[in-house]
Design a protein around this motif. Structure first.
Motif, mmCIF file in Angstrom:
data_model
loop_
_atom_site.group_PDB
_atom_site.id
_atom_site.type_symbol
_atom_site.label_atom_id
_atom_site.label_comp_id
_atom_site.label_asym_id
_atom_site.label_seq_id
_atom_site.Cartn_x
_atom_site.Cartn_y
_atom_site.Cartn_z
ATOM 1 N N LYS A 51 0.851 -1.098 -0.115
ATOM 2 C CA LYS A 51 0.168 -0.003 0.107
ATOM 3 C C LYS A 51 0.938 1.194 -0.056
ATOM 4 C CE LYS A 51 -4.316 -1.464 0.544
ATOM 5 N NZ LYS A 51 -5.427 -1.016 -0.436
ATOM 6 N N ASN A 92 -4.693 13.730 -1.913
ATOM 7 C CA ASN A 92 -5.813 13.653 -3.191
ATOM 8 C C ASN A 92 -5.759 14.955 -3.727
ATOM 9 O OD1 ASN A 92 -8.136 13.509 -4.833
ATOM 10 N ND2 ASN A 92 -9.545 13.625 -3.042
ATOM 11 N N SER A 112 -4.816 1.775 -8.802
ATOM 12 C CA SER A 112 -5.623 2.627 -7.614
ATOM 13 C C SER A 112 -5.991 1.558 -6.470
ATOM 14 C CB SER A 112 -6.909 3.027 -8.066
ATOM 15 O OG SER A 112 -7.853 1.993 -8.559
ATOM 16 N N PHE A 124 -5.629 7.511 -1.480
ATOM 17 C CA PHE A 124 -5.457 8.943 -1.529
ATOM 18 C C PHE A 124 -5.858 9.497 -0.288
ATOM 19 C CE2 PHE A 124 -6.528 7.131 -5.779
ATOM 20 C CZ PHE A 124 -5.228 7.770 -6.423
ATOM 21 N N ALA A 162 -6.865 12.430 2.715
ATOM 22 C CA ALA A 162 -7.783 13.842 2.570
ATOM 23 C C ALA A 162 -6.835 15.038 2.691
ATOM 24 C CB ALA A 162 -8.808 13.659 3.714
ATOM 25 N N VAL A 181 -2.785 13.260 6.843
ATOM 26 C CA VAL A 181 -3.066 12.068 6.953
ATOM 27 C C VAL A 181 -2.019 11.110 6.523
ATOM 28 C CG1 VAL A 181 -4.713 10.242 6.110
ATOM 29 C CG2 VAL A 181 -5.780 12.480 6.949
ATOM 30 N N GLN A 194 0.454 10.278 8.915
ATOM 31 C CA GLN A 194 -0.138 9.187 9.960
ATOM 32 C C GLN A 194 0.138 7.979 9.373
ATOM 33 O OE1 GLN A 194 -2.921 7.633 10.027
ATOM 34 N NE2 GLN A 194 -2.705 7.081 12.481
ATOM 35 N N SER A 210 2.589 5.093 10.867
ATOM 36 C CA SER A 210 1.996 4.036 11.696
ATOM 37 C C SER A 210 2.102 2.914 11.229
ATOM 38 C CB SER A 210 0.642 4.597 11.855
ATOM 39 O OG SER A 210 -0.090 4.572 10.848
ATOM 40 N N GLY A 211 2.773 2.758 10.021
ATOM 41 C CA GLY A 211 3.088 1.661 9.185
ATOM 42 C C GLY A 211 1.664 1.173 8.657
ATOM 43 N N ASN A 212 0.570 1.942 8.275
ATOM 44 C CA ASN A 212 -0.494 1.639 7.597
ATOM 45 C C ASN A 212 -0.225 1.511 5.913
ATOM 46 O OD1 ASN A 212 -3.225 0.938 9.090
ATOM 47 N ND2 ASN A 212 -2.296 2.543 10.156
ATOM 48 N N THR A 238 -10.519 14.218 -11.013
ATOM 49 C CA THR A 238 -11.912 13.839 -10.246
ATOM 50 C C THR A 238 -12.302 12.583 -11.241
ATOM 51 O OG1 THR A 238 -12.142 16.322 -9.902
ATOM 52 C CG2 THR A 238 -13.989 14.748 -9.484
ATOM 53 N N THR A 260 -10.626 9.472 -10.288
ATOM 54 C CA THR A 260 -10.449 8.929 -8.856
ATOM 55 C C THR A 260 -11.900 8.845 -8.176
ATOM 56 O OG1 THR A 260 -10.084 11.168 -7.999
ATOM 57 C CG2 THR A 260 -8.036 9.980 -8.432
ATOM 58 N N ALA A 261 -12.865 9.624 -8.669
ATOM 59 C CA ALA A 261 -14.057 9.620 -8.028
ATOM 60 C C ALA A 261 -15.035 8.582 -8.630
ATOM 61 C CB ALA A 261 -14.596 10.903 -7.822
ATOM 62 N N GLY A 262 -14.710 8.178 -9.817
ATOM 63 C CA GLY A 262 -15.975 7.729 -10.590
ATOM 64 C C GLY A 262 -16.188 6.084 -10.010
#
Lengths: 366, 284
Positions: free
Chosen positions: A181, A186, A223, A228, A230, A234, A237, A241-243, A361, A364-366
């Motif tokens: 990941k 975004n 994707s 993406f 916000a 973020v 973070q 945090s390893g996410n 947009t 990414t938003a479709g």
């Protein structure tokens, strides 16, 4: 994106500020020489010449604006008597409304250079009588804005997650060699489109005009691996945090991430680099004073002063800011990397940002 | 039936609200909506160009449908969970009821951004409370954050009080003895509930559902923080057009289209609330 930029700066280096304080005081002592303040007084019309004038500066808020206050506003107040009120730039809609209704509350605003260029003459005053001769000509892309706050979007990664280490920022899109990941903000203006094209083999000097269709199809294809964020906060973070295993973020945010998790490594090669402008809003009631201030902000000294507080890049070759070792590792203009950065084509974005945003947009938003 | 209010001297008390509302809400809203017809950014030049911009893009259509589905979904979740909650509040002892109100309302004192950050801490893969629990149970970690599940959780959490409070107000006004009466006349408890109690409470359900629905329609922070870009809602589209691109026309058109769709759906809900009223008439 204003939201992402603002959050990014606001939370910038809360931790950093503690460590930097010491460096700041030392740097301020070594760089604040008498001759520069004399020349400043001469350039700005002399002591007390702007007494009673208040300039409202709408920047990105937070730590950046605090640093700007001490590097740019306070010295100017000392030499001219002009005082400052600080506000946050909440976006082009607010500026457009202020100009349209003739009720200009923000005298000077900060925004991406191409955004200032787009509305130069309609929302922003041309820089009449402001000499930008201490700034490299390449960075002066329009007649309204003073280039400020150069930053690079670098790749931060967790070396324990990869057998081979990524070597360039565009490895963000090489999910075959570097599975896992990854996070990026975004925002189509972060250099994400350029990175996707470079990863597909387009050379850096053939990027513009951007092939939006192929860029967005690469982004869509990858994707599943991309988160993406916000806001830049973020992204920080997620990587600390390893996410996520890697993330692209501005060099200032990378500094904050590494301070929180010292295991993280940073890649600079072909880092998409962009910068802001300061500009005077059309109809400002203190226009001449604001222009004078911009003249001061454009001096090599003022640029260097800010970079000693926070490692944003500068636009002058004539001055070398005194940085700590840690700051130097996150400074875009360090000689070890300055030639290897990818400057975003401000002219392209000035003309095409609406199309870029629409394509982004849609992808990414479709 | 409730008496219609006749205008008298006391009606003047509503003037401050009307004046404030007009200045602070009505004028800006109407102004922005009219921009859809008067403000154009090239290549759009006039007429209904801003509206054709909206419908010509498949993303905009997808996002509009998604927004309405999410809002209906969230309102439905709130209704299913909120009805028993509100009913329990009515039946509970005063101390328990106060506690239930506190549980409902106190989280609203914390800002929406902070509440969403709490959800991030709960849902994230590494270091997330819920994923930690799943891992302990041997079920393995899963990517909850950035999914539509996370958006539904966050929005339902925020919209829940909007469902429960109006519903509770109506439920409290219904005489619980009607159930006993129905039972004494031979109705089994489930029928007494379905045929007598539930219809009397429909106006509360409609009111709560409407509030939760409208609240979710305007969702912007929650999908931004808990969802991925694939959970973008119309409010985010409007934000991009107006705040980032400075295009008031397309933003106004998107807002007006959302407004129209909302009015249409609420119009469809109206006959339902009439069902409730008729039943109430029967009772009287």
């Amino acid at each position: 994106m204003h939201a992402t930029r603002r959050t990014g700066h606001r939370k910038n280096a809360i931790i950093a500020s503690c460590g930097l304080l010491l460096a700041v005081t030392t740097a301020a002592c070594s760089s604040g020489s008498d001759e520069s303040s004399e020349s400043l007084a001469a350039a700005t019309g002399g002591k007390g010449s702007l007494d009673g004038k208040t300039i409202t500066f709408a920047g990105f808020g937070g730590d950046l604006q605090k640093y700007q206050t001490s590097a740019w506003e306070e010295p100017f107040t000392t030499t001219t008597g002009a005082t400052f009120a600080n506000a946050e730039n909440s976006g082009i809609a607010a500026i457009r409304t202020q100009v349209k209704t003739g009720n200009v509350k923000w005298d000077v605003v900060e925004d991406y250079a191409f955004n200032i260029a787009q509305d130069c003459g309609t929302l922003y005053e041309p820089l009449k009588g402001v000499a930008l001769d201490e700034i490299q000509a390449d960075y002066v892309t329009n007649e309204c804005g003073v280039p400020v706050v150069k930053f690079s979007n670098v790749l931060v990664y967790d070396p324990t997650k990869f057998g081979t280490a990524p070597t360039k920022v565009s490895d963000f899109f090489d999910t075959a060699t570097f599975p896992g990941k990854r996070a990026i903000v975004n925002d189509p203006n972060s250099g994400v489109l350029e990175l996707s094209l470079i990863s597909s083999g387009v050379s850096a000097d053939e990027l513009y005009p951007l092939d939006l269709e192929s860029a967005t199809s690469i982004i869509k294809k990858e994707s599943d691996s991309i988160e993406f964020s916000a806001s830049q906060a973020v992204s920080v973070q997620k990587i600390t945090s390893g996410n996520v295993d890697m993330a692209v973020m501005p060099n200032g945010r990378a500094l904050a991430a590494v301070q929180e998790n010292p295991n993280l490594k940073v890649v600079w090669s072909e880092a998409p680099t962009t910068w802001d402008n300061l500009a005077v809003v059309k109809g400002s009631k203190v226009g001449p004073a604001a222009l004078q201030w911009l003249g001061y902000v454009g001096t090599a000294k003022a640029q260097a002063d800010l970079s000693t507080l926070f490692p944003y890049g500068i636009f002058s070759k004539d001055v070398t800011p005194t940085l700590t070792d840690e700051q130097r590792q996150f400074f875009p203009d360090d000689p070890s990397r300055s030639a290897d950065l990818l400057n975003l084509d401000q002219g392209y974005y000035e003309k095409n940002n609406a199309d870029v945003t629409a394509a982004w947009t849609a992808a990414t938003a479709g | 039936m409730m008496q219609r209010l006749k205008p008298d001297g006391w009606s003047a008390l509503i003037l401050p609200f009307l004046i404030l509302g007009s200045i602070l809400f009505l004028y800006p809203a109407v102004y922005e909506l009219t921009q859809a017809f008067t403000s154009f950014t090239l290549p759009r030049t006039g007429g209904l160009d801003n509206f054709s911009w909206f419908f010509s893009s498949s993303v905009n259509r997808t996002v509009l449908i998604r927004t309405i589905s999410v809002a209906l979904g969230v309102a439905s979740i709130c209704m299913v969970l909120g009805y028993p909650y509100a009913y329990t509040m009515v039946r509970a002892r005063p101390a328990v009821r106060s506690l239930m109100v506190a549980v409902l309302v106190l989280p609203s004192l914390v800002g929406l951004v902070e509440r969403n950050f709490a959800w991030i801490v709960i849902l994230q893969r590494q270091g997330g409370a819920l994923n930690g629990l799943l891992d302990q149970l041997g079920l393995g970690r899963s990517d909850l954050l950035g999914s539509s599940t996370a958006v539904f959780l966050g929005l339902s959490n925020a919209a829940f009080p909007f469902m429960v409070l109006p519903l509770y107000a109506v439920l409290r006004g219904v005489d619980l003895r009607v159930i006993g009466v129905a039972c004494s006349l031979g109705a089994p408890p489930w029928r007494a509930f379905l045929r007598v109690y539930l219809p009397l409470t429909i106006p509360g359900v409609i009111a709560g559902f409407t509030l939760a629905f409208v609240f979710s329609l305007g969702g912007i922070i929650t999908p931004l923080m808990l969802g991925s870009t694939q959970q973008t809602l119309v409010a985010q589209l409007i934000d991009i057009q107006v705040r980032e691109l400075g295009d008031f026309g397309t933003g106004g058109a998107a807002a007006l289209i959302l407004f129209g769709a909302t009015a249409l759906i609420l119009g469809l809900l109206l006959p339902l609330s009439r069902v409730g009223r008729t039943n109430r008439g029967v009772r009287e």
